[in-house]
Design a protein around this motif. Structure first.
Motif, PDB file in Angstrom:
ATOM      1  N   LEU A  93       0.836  -1.208   0.000  1.00 35.63           N
ATOM      2  CA  LEU A  93       0.000   0.000   0.000  1.00 35.63           C
ATOM      3  C   LEU A  93       0.865   1.250   0.000  1.00 35.63           C
ATOM      4  O   LEU A  93       0.546   2.237  -0.656  1.00 35.63           O
ATOM      5  CB  LEU A  93      -0.906   0.002   1.243  1.00 35.63           C
ATOM      6  CG  LEU A  93      -1.889  -1.161   1.354  1.00 35.63           C
ATOM      7  CD1 LEU A  93      -2.633  -1.102   2.679  1.00 35.63           C
ATOM      8  CD2 LEU A  93      -2.872  -1.145   0.188  1.00 35.63           C
TER       9      LEU A  93
ATOM     10  N   VAL B  36      -1.298   4.605  -0.874  1.00 39.31           N
ATOM     11  CA  VAL B  36      -2.685   4.526  -0.413  1.00 39.31           C
ATOM     12  C   VAL B  36      -2.778   3.934   1.002  1.00 39.31           C
ATOM     13  O   VAL B  36      -3.833   3.459   1.406  1.00 39.31           O
ATOM     14  CB  VAL B  36      -3.564   3.685  -1.386  1.00 39.31           C
ATOM     15  CG1 VAL B  36      -3.684   4.371  -2.727  1.00 39.31           C
ATOM     16  CG2 VAL B  36      -3.001   2.267  -1.552  1.00 39.31           C
TER      17      VAL B  36
ATOM     18  N   SER C 121      -5.537   5.497   3.404  1.00 39.44           N
ATOM     19  CA  SER C 121      -6.945   5.185   3.115  1.00 39.44           C
ATOM     20  C   SER C 121      -7.243   3.691   3.193  1.00 39.44           C
ATOM     21  O   SER C 121      -8.389   3.309   3.377  1.00 39.44           O
ATOM     22  CB  SER C 121      -7.329   5.732   1.742  1.00 39.44           C
ATOM     23  OG  SER C 121      -6.497   5.135   0.760  1.00 39.44           O
ATOM     24  N   GLN C 122      -6.220   2.861   3.066  1.00 34.16           N
ATOM     25  CA  GLN C 122      -6.528   1.427   2.986  1.00 34.16           C
ATOM     26  C   GLN C 122      -5.872   0.568   4.063  1.00 34.16           C
ATOM     27  O   GLN C 122      -5.906  -0.657   3.977  1.00 34.16           O
ATOM     28  CB  GLN C 122      -6.148   0.903   1.600  1.00 34.16           C
ATOM     29  CG  GLN C 122      -7.211   1.270   0.568  1.00 34.16           C
ATOM     30  CD  GLN C 122      -6.787   0.894  -0.838  1.00 34.16           C
ATOM     31  OE1 GLN C 122      -6.427   1.755  -1.627  1.00 34.16           O
ATOM     32  NE2 GLN C 122      -6.826  -0.380  -1.122  1.00 34.16           N
ATOM     33  N   ARG C 123      -5.307   1.250   5.068  1.00 32.30           N
ATOM     34  CA  ARG C 123      -4.618   0.497   6.121  1.00 32.30           C
ATOM     35  C   ARG C 123      -5.552  -0.543   6.764  1.00 32.30           C
ATOM     36  O   ARG C 123      -5.123  -1.634   7.130  1.00 32.30           O
ATOM     37  CB  ARG C 123      -4.092   1.466   7.174  1.00 32.30           C
ATOM     38  CG  ARG C 123      -3.367   0.770   8.298  1.00 32.30           C
ATOM     39  CD  ARG C 123      -2.799   1.758   9.288  1.00 32.30           C
ATOM     40  NE  ARG C 123      -1.408   2.054   9.007  1.00 32.30           N
ATOM     41  CZ  ARG C 123      -0.849   3.238   9.162  1.00 32.30           C
ATOM     42  NH1 ARG C 123      -1.564   4.256   9.586  1.00 32.30           N
ATOM     43  NH2 ARG C 123       0.422   3.418   8.909  1.00 32.30           N
TER      44      ARG C 123
ATOM     45  N   GLU D  30      -7.417  -2.521   5.521  1.00 29.32           N
ATOM     46  CA  GLU D  30      -7.495  -3.797   4.796  1.00 29.32           C
ATOM     47  C   GLU D  30      -6.429  -4.794   5.243  1.00 29.32           C
ATOM     48  O   GLU D  30      -6.530  -5.982   4.949  1.00 29.32           O
ATOM     49  CB  GLU D  30      -7.319  -3.562   3.282  1.00 29.32           C
ATOM     50  CG  GLU D  30      -8.514  -2.909   2.639  1.00 29.32           C
ATOM     51  CD  GLU D  30      -8.433  -2.981   1.122  1.00 29.32           C
ATOM     52  OE1 GLU D  30      -7.539  -3.672   0.595  1.00 29.32           O
ATOM     53  OE2 GLU D  30      -9.254  -2.341   0.472  1.00 29.32           O
TER      54      GLU D  30
END
Ligand SMILES: Nc1ncnc2c1ncn2[C@@H]1O[C@H](COP(=O)(O)OP(=O)(O)OP(=O)(O)O)[C@@H](O)[C@H]1O
Ligand SMILES: [Mg+2]
Length: 269
Positions: free
Chosen positions: A112, A117, A120-122, A124
Motif C-alpha cells: 500500500l 494509499v 486510506s486502505q490500512r 485492509e
C-alpha cells in the motif's frame, strides 16, 4: 480462511504476440531466450507454464510483470500495452523476499505504501492477514515464520493491491510436499474468491494439473509455447483420480515431445 468479501471478477486478460527476448551474453554472444511467443490467458483464468530449465519461463513472466522489455513483439493486459511494472500485476517469486527488518503487518502494508494509499486502505491489512491465516503473526518478523507462512505473507502483500493479474514464479518451489499441497489449496481458494488472472510457472507437473485451467508447454530454449493442454477436470481435483492420471500421462507425453523436463541442460543455461 479466505473471505469472499474481497470481491470477485478482478482479473484481466493477458496477451503475448510474437514476443522475442534476446540477452547479451559474454564476449558479444547473444542468448535468444524467447522466440515468437504467443499466449492468450483469459480474464480470471489460471494458466501454468511448464518446460525445460532455461527455456525462458521466468523471462516471460518478467516481461508480463514489466520488469524487462521484449526485444520483439508486444504484451498486453486487457487493452493496455505493457511498458513497465504496475501494481495491477503482482509478482510472487520462489523466495518470498520479505523485508527482514519489517514485521509481517508492515511487510503487507508495504504494497500500500508503494502505491501511496496506506492511509486510506490500512484497514485492509487485517483482512489480508486473515485471508492468509497469519492474523496471529502480524507483529512477528519474517525470520520467526516457517517457509510456508513467509510465502503466504508474500502472497498477501501481492494480493492487497488487488492485482488484475498475479504472476507466480515457482512460488512453492522451496516448500516441503505437505506444505506445498496445502498452499496449492490456499492459492486455489484465493483465485476462486477473487477471480484474479493467474500465470504460474512450475516444475511440478502434478501442481500444474491440480491448479490449472490450461497448461502451456514450452520448447527448450529458445522458448516458444509449443502445446496447450486443457485441464477440463472439475474442482476440487483428486490427484489419483483416473481422469487426472490420464491428463498426467498426456502432459508427460507433451513434455517429452518438446524435449522433456529431464533433458540434459543446453550449454549456456
Ligand atoms: N538477465 C539475463 N542476462 C542474460 N541471460 C539471461 C538473463 N536472464 C535469463 N537469461 C538466459 O535466458 C534463458 C532463459 O532463462 P530463464 O530464467 O527465463 O529460464 P527458466 O525457464 O525460468 O529456467 P528455470 O526453470 O531453470 O528457472 C537462459 O539461457 C538464461 O541464461
Ligand atoms: Mg525460472
Amino acid at each position: 480462511m479466505v473471505s469472499d468479501a474481497v470481491g470477485a471478477g478482478e482479473g484481466a486478460a493477458l496477451r503475448a504476440r510474437a514476443v522475442g527476448k534476446t540477452f547479451a551474453a559474454t564476449e558479444g554472444a547473444r542468448v535468444v531466450a524467447l522466440d515468437r511467443v504467443a499466449l492468450d490467458v483469459g480474464a480470471g483464468e489460471l494458466v501454468s507454464l511448464v518446460g525445460p530449465s532455461g527455456c525462458g519461463k521466468s523471462t516471460l513472466l518478467r516481461l508480463v510483470a514489466g520488469l524487462d522489455l521484449p526485444t520483439e513483439g508486444e504484451l498486453w493486459v486487457g487493452s493496455e500495452l505493457i511498458t513497465g511494472p504496475s501494481a495491477e500485476r503482482g509478482v510472487v517469486f520462489q523466495d518470498p523476499s520479505l523485508f527482514p527488518w519489517l514485521t509481517i503487518r508492515r511487510n503487507i502494508e508495504s504494497g500500500l505504501v508503494a502505491r501511496g494509499v496506506l492511509r486510506s486502505q490500512r484497514h485492509e491489512v487485517d483482512e489480508y492477514l486473515r485471508l492468509v491465516g497469519l492474523e496471529g503473526f502480524a507483529n512477528s518478523y519474517p525470520h520467526q515464520l516457517s517457509g510456508g507462512m513467509a510465502q503466504r505473507a508474500a502472497l498477501a502483500r501481492a494480493l492487497i493491491n488487488h492485482p488484475r493479474v498475479l504472476l507466480l514464479d515457482e512460488p512453492l518451489g522451496a516448500l516441503d510436499q505437505f506444505t506445498r499441497m496445502r498452499m496449492q489449496d490456499e492459492i486455489l481458494r484465493m483465485w476462486q474468491a477473487r477471480g484474479t488472472t493467474m500465470l504460474l510457472v512450475t516444475h511440478d507437473i502434478d501442481e500444474a494439473l491440480y491448479l490449472s485451467d490450461r497448461i502451456a508447454v514450452m520448447t527448450p530454449r529458445p522458448g516458444r509455447i509449443d502445446r496447450i493442454l486443457d485441464v477440463d477436470l472439475p474442482r476440487p481435483r483428486q490427484r489419483n483420480d483416473r481422469r487426472f492420471l490420464e491428463h498426467r500421462a498426456r502432459l508427460l507425453e507433451l513434455l517429452h515431445l518438446t524435449g522433456g523436463i529431464e533433458e540434459p541442460l543446453a550449454p549456456g543455461v
